[in-house]
Write a protein that holds these residues in place. Sequence first.
Motif, PDB file in Angstrom:
ATOM      1  N   ASN A  61       0.831  -1.199   0.000  1.00 27.79           N
ATOM      2  CA  ASN A  61       0.000   0.000   0.000  1.00 27.79           C
ATOM      3  C   ASN A  61       0.872   1.258   0.000  1.00 27.79           C
ATOM      4  O   ASN A  61       0.627   2.194  -0.771  1.00 27.79           O
ATOM      5  CB  ASN A  61      -0.937  -0.019   1.210  1.00 27.79           C
ATOM      6  N   VAL A  64       2.557   1.800  -3.354  1.00 27.89           N
ATOM      7  CA  VAL A  64       1.640   2.378  -4.341  1.00 27.89           C
ATOM      8  C   VAL A  64       1.477   3.872  -4.070  1.00 27.89           C
ATOM      9  O   VAL A  64       1.559   4.686  -4.999  1.00 27.89           O
ATOM     10  CB  VAL A  64       0.270   1.652  -4.331  1.00 27.89           C
ATOM     11  N   PRO A  71      -0.774  -0.583  -8.633  1.00 26.70           N
ATOM     12  CA  PRO A  71      -1.825  -1.216  -7.818  1.00 26.70           C
ATOM     13  C   PRO A  71      -1.825  -2.738  -7.921  1.00 26.70           C
ATOM     14  O   PRO A  71      -2.325  -3.417  -7.023  1.00 26.70           O
ATOM     15  CB  PRO A  71      -3.121  -0.628  -8.391  1.00 26.70           C
ATOM     16  N   TYR A  74      -0.315  -4.253  -4.826  1.00 29.83           N
ATOM     17  CA  TYR A  74      -1.191  -4.194  -3.648  1.00 29.83           C
ATOM     18  C   TYR A  74      -2.263  -5.278  -3.708  1.00 29.83           C
ATOM     19  O   TYR A  74      -2.441  -6.046  -2.762  1.00 29.83           O
ATOM     20  CB  TYR A  74      -1.831  -2.810  -3.537  1.00 29.83           C
ATOM     21  N   PHE A 131      -6.771   3.194  -8.114  1.00 34.96           N
ATOM     22  CA  PHE A 131      -6.263   2.923  -6.774  1.00 34.96           C
ATOM     23  C   PHE A 131      -4.925   3.633  -6.578  1.00 34.96           C
ATOM     24  O   PHE A 131      -3.976   3.423  -7.336  1.00 34.96           O
ATOM     25  CB  PHE A 131      -6.102   1.423  -6.528  1.00 34.96           C
TER      26      PHE A 131
END
Length: 134
Positions: A61, A64, A71, A74, A131
């Motif tokens: 996370n 990213v 993403p 993740y 994301f």
Amino acid sequence: MKKEEVPQDKSSLSSIKMKELCYATDEKGNYTTALSTGWEPKTIALENSIQEVNERIEEANQNVKNGKASPIVYFMEVHKMDWLTLSSYVNMWKWRVKRHAKPSVFNTLTNKILSKYAEAFEISVEELKNFKGN
């Protein structure tokens, strides 16, 4: 171990009223089954592995968020996949999937390729594209 020696330690199973099936020997030495509420060493090992998975998800996370990873990394961690597993799901070579983990490459992917990843992660293409980290 003998049937009466099957561990009954407190575990994550006991909170949901589940028991684990184990093999044990009866008084005649024959194999039989017994129910166990848990075994402390197994509980500790499980909790450690869950903690490690959560740490990997958090690291992905942050990568990213910081623009170090796409993403894909993740969602791969969230779904407890490795490179080989993900490459099988999307039907691509592993080296190609790893390449897509680079943000610069990810940003050039077509919707057709992104849809393969979205399907593997059970999300929409838009969720995958947008994301940016939690």
